[in-house]
Design an enzyme around this catalytic site. Structure first.
Site, mmCIF file in Angstrom:
data_model
loop_
_atom_site.group_PDB
_atom_site.id
_atom_site.type_symbol
_atom_site.label_atom_id
_atom_site.label_comp_id
_atom_site.label_asym_id
_atom_site.label_seq_id
_atom_site.Cartn_x
_atom_site.Cartn_y
_atom_site.Cartn_z
ATOM 1 N N LYS B 79 0.838 -1.199 0.000
ATOM 2 C CA LYS B 79 0.000 0.000 0.000
ATOM 3 C C LYS B 79 0.877 1.256 0.000
ATOM 4 O O LYS B 79 1.924 1.279 0.648
ATOM 5 C CB LYS B 79 -0.908 -0.034 1.238
ATOM 6 C CG LYS B 79 -1.952 1.066 1.306
ATOM 7 C CD LYS B 79 -2.846 0.879 2.539
ATOM 8 C CE LYS B 79 -3.913 1.945 2.668
ATOM 9 N NZ LYS B 79 -4.785 1.744 3.853
ATOM 10 N N SER B 154 -9.767 1.868 3.071
ATOM 11 C CA SER B 154 -8.854 2.584 2.213
ATOM 12 C C SER B 154 -7.837 1.711 1.472
ATOM 13 O O SER B 154 -7.246 2.173 0.502
ATOM 14 C CB SER B 154 -8.094 3.633 3.039
ATOM 15 O OG SER B 154 -7.239 3.017 3.970
ATOM 16 N N SER B 178 -9.910 -0.424 7.291
ATOM 17 C CA SER B 178 -9.340 -0.261 5.946
ATOM 18 C C SER B 178 -8.707 -1.496 5.322
ATOM 19 O O SER B 178 -8.364 -1.482 4.149
ATOM 20 C CB SER B 178 -8.321 0.871 5.946
ATOM 21 O OG SER B 178 -8.979 2.107 5.967
#
Lengths: 97, 507
Positions: B79, B154, B178
């Site tokens: 990420k 997210s 997330s």
């Protein structure tokens, strides 16, 4: 009743948050913030008078170590991401008149 | 079987046996990325040359015995809020558009030490603030199962990349759901570990008391293997916990017999989509069939979790994001009058709307005169929420529930109403507030072809129980003939692709 967010409060938030808002953005943000605070206000339904605020889930203790000199990050690496640099230092706008 | 159809642990096993080469695996992933990215858009940065060079290095390392772990040679994605030395790390924000870290996050270093190969960096909501990956300043990521829908957020890029077969596993981060919510939306497994299990060093902070890095994989065992790699005490993170029980794979073969599962009555109340309710019901049945006991109970305080979370998370965000001032790194406005105006204009132009919204709320709740009424009040309610979980875990080993109230919403339908978006975090935020581990496991597929997962919540340090129960759900799902989690149909395009995956694409 939640706190009423006035234009003056928004001016203060702008300073604290270090943001520049147009008049329209400020008005929109004021409405959103008011709505959020009205919602958050439900926390006052709970009696927490004898509850300690919980900052850490696990007990946190000071971590001590010997104060030994170690190799630090080279200056040029630290400056590589700076928007502006001069003579091996971060360059900022003039701050003293 | 195409290389990218393997799970991470299967691939590593074949690499160890010499049946598949590391370079071959990396090439297969890069080809898959080339074929799918236009439809999915999971990555912000892909570095093919670096990955191929690294693959050769890992091949040598496996031969010499340097890399002997259960995931050596496996291509992964990271990420874009986790620092990677020499590779752009943006948090999907304009303010960090050109930021290139000169160090690795501890979790990234541990991936490297385990002989894994990083393919690139995945899209996310800006600074991890959002539930759809739509607050990204750079790209729209689509759900590989139905590209008209969001991947969640997210960590939407990481989950979409794993679901689309573009990588074998990925790192995400979870501050209020997330990892778990996008895992549910994308039909992959993802776990938020107990707070302090994975070092936050090099994770660009959103809300430090809630942030945890965690693994996302195509199977529960992949998650367990990857968590075993990244879970370690780190003196660079003052909240890192020393725990010895990080061999999570050992729990996979255990029987769930005797596990006490509790379902909070509140989790099944109004507002829950029937497909999600059905998924929770099926998971409960599967676990019961495997010998666990399942009972409903009142957890309590559910409606207070979201306001508590948004006050605490925004407060911490406003403080953490003060470092973006246009001086040391990141964006600086082109025009300004003096230092203070430079700060304000750089931040206003560099941050997106949702980030500014949270910075403003956080600045307010921490300000003089309001700190006690809002911030301290939220910390007191957090203590009550923790107590409610402590009470639940005195009676149950695992709490079972949804990861999100619905399957993935359509693209472009979530951002217009921030409050509505916040409310969709109802099943996940309490887990972060209480520091607990939460595992999202794929369960069913709804009528729109979208996956629905369930969430297993454990007491602090009880990840092994979650992996045991998660593996049992996975096994029962397979025994029920549910094989659809192997490959989303929407990204199967082109003749070459069809030849690789055969029947699945024909469906």
């Amino acid at each position: 009743m939640a706190e009423i967010i006035t234009d003056k409060t928004m001016d203060e938030i702008e300073i604290l948050a270090k943001l520049h808002l147009t008049a329209a953005e400020k008005e929109k943000s004021r409405g959103e913030m008011q709505r959020m605070l009205d919602y958050v206000d439900m926390l006052n339904r709970l009696d927490t008078s004898d509850v300690e605020p919980l900052t850490h889930i696990f007990p946190v203790e000071n971590v001590f170590r010997d104060d030994e000199v170690e190799e630090s990050t080279p200056k040029e690496q630290l400056l590589a991401n700076a928007p502006q640099e001069k003579d091996g230092q971060f360059l900022v706008p003039k701050t003293i008149g | 079987m195409h290389i990218t159809d393997h799970t991470a642990t299967e691939l590593a096993e074949k690499i160890k046996l010499g049946e598949i080469g590391v370079t071959e695996a990396v090439k297969a992933s890069l080809e898959r990325i080339g074929a799918s990215e236009r439809a999915v858009g999971a990555f912000l940065t892909v570095e093919p040359e670096k990955a191929l060079e690294r693959a050769r290095e890992v091949e040598d390392g496996i031969r010499s015995g340097r890399y002997a772990g259960p995931l050596a040679g496996v291509p992964v994605a990271v990420k874009d809020n986790i620092c990677t030395n020499g590779t752009r790390t943006t948090c999907a924000s304009r303010i960090l558009e050109n930021f290139v870290p000169f160090y690795d996050a501890t979790a990234v270093k541990l991936l490297e030490d385990a002989g894994m190969v990083i393919l690139g960096k995945t899209n996310m909501d800006e600074f991890a603030m959002g539930s759809t990956t739509e607050t990204s300043a750079f790209a729209v990521t689509k759900n590989p199962w139905n590209t008209g829908h969001v991947p969640g957020g997210s960590s939407g890029g990481s989950c979409a990349a794993v679901a689309a077969g573009e990588c074998f596993a990925a790192l995400g981060s979870d501050t209020g759901g997330s990892i778990r919510q996008p895992s549910s939306y994308c039909g992959v497994a993802g776990i938020k570990p107990t707070y302090g299990t994975v070092s936050r060093y090099g994770l660009i902070a959103y809300a430090s008391s809630l942030d945890q890095i965690g693994p996302i994989g195509r199977s529960v065992s992949d998650c367990a293997a990857l968590l075993s790699v990244i879970a370690a005490h780190d003196e660079k993170d003052s909240t890192s916990v020393k725990r010895g029980d990080t061999d999570f794979m050992s729990a996979l073969g255990d029987s769930p017999r005797g596990l006490r599962i509790g379902i909070p009555n509140e989790y099944l109340s109004d507002g829950l989509d029937p497909d999600v309710r059905d998924a929770v019901g099926r998971a409960a049945e599967w676990l019961k069939d495997a010998g666990a006991t399942v009972d409903c109970f009142d957890l309590g305080l559910m409606e207070y979790t979201i306001p508590t979370y948004y006050v605490i998370a925004s407060a911490e965000a406003s403080s953490n994001l003060e470092r973006f001032d246009g001086v040391k790194y990141g964006y600086r406005a082109a025009e300004y009058e003096g230092l203070h105006d430079m700060y304000k204009r750089s931040r206003s132009e560099g941050f997106g709307e949702e980030v500014k919204r949270r910075i403003m709320l956080g600045s307010f709740v921490l300000s003089s005169g309001y700190y006690d009424a809002y911030y301290l009040k939220a910390l007191r309610v957090k203590a009550l929420i923790k107590r409610a979980f402590d009470d639940a875990f005195s009676r149950f080993d695992i709490i079972l529930g949804p990861a999100a109230p619905t399957a993935a919403p359509k693209l472009g339908t979530s951002l217009s109403d921030p409050m509505k978006m916040y409310l969709s975090d109802i099943y996940t935020v309490a887990v972060n507030l209480a520091g607990l581990p939460g595992l999202s496991v794929p369960c069913t597929v709804n009528g729109l072809g979208l996956p629905v997962g369930v969430q297993l919540i454990g007491d602090c340090f009880a990840e092994k129980k979650l992996f045991t129960a998660g593996a049992a759900i996975e096994a029962a799902r397979a025994a029920d003939g549910e094989t659809r989690f192997t490959r989303p149909v929407s990204v199967c395009g082109g003749a070459e692709e069809a030849a690789h995956t055969g029947k699945e694409c024909a469906r």
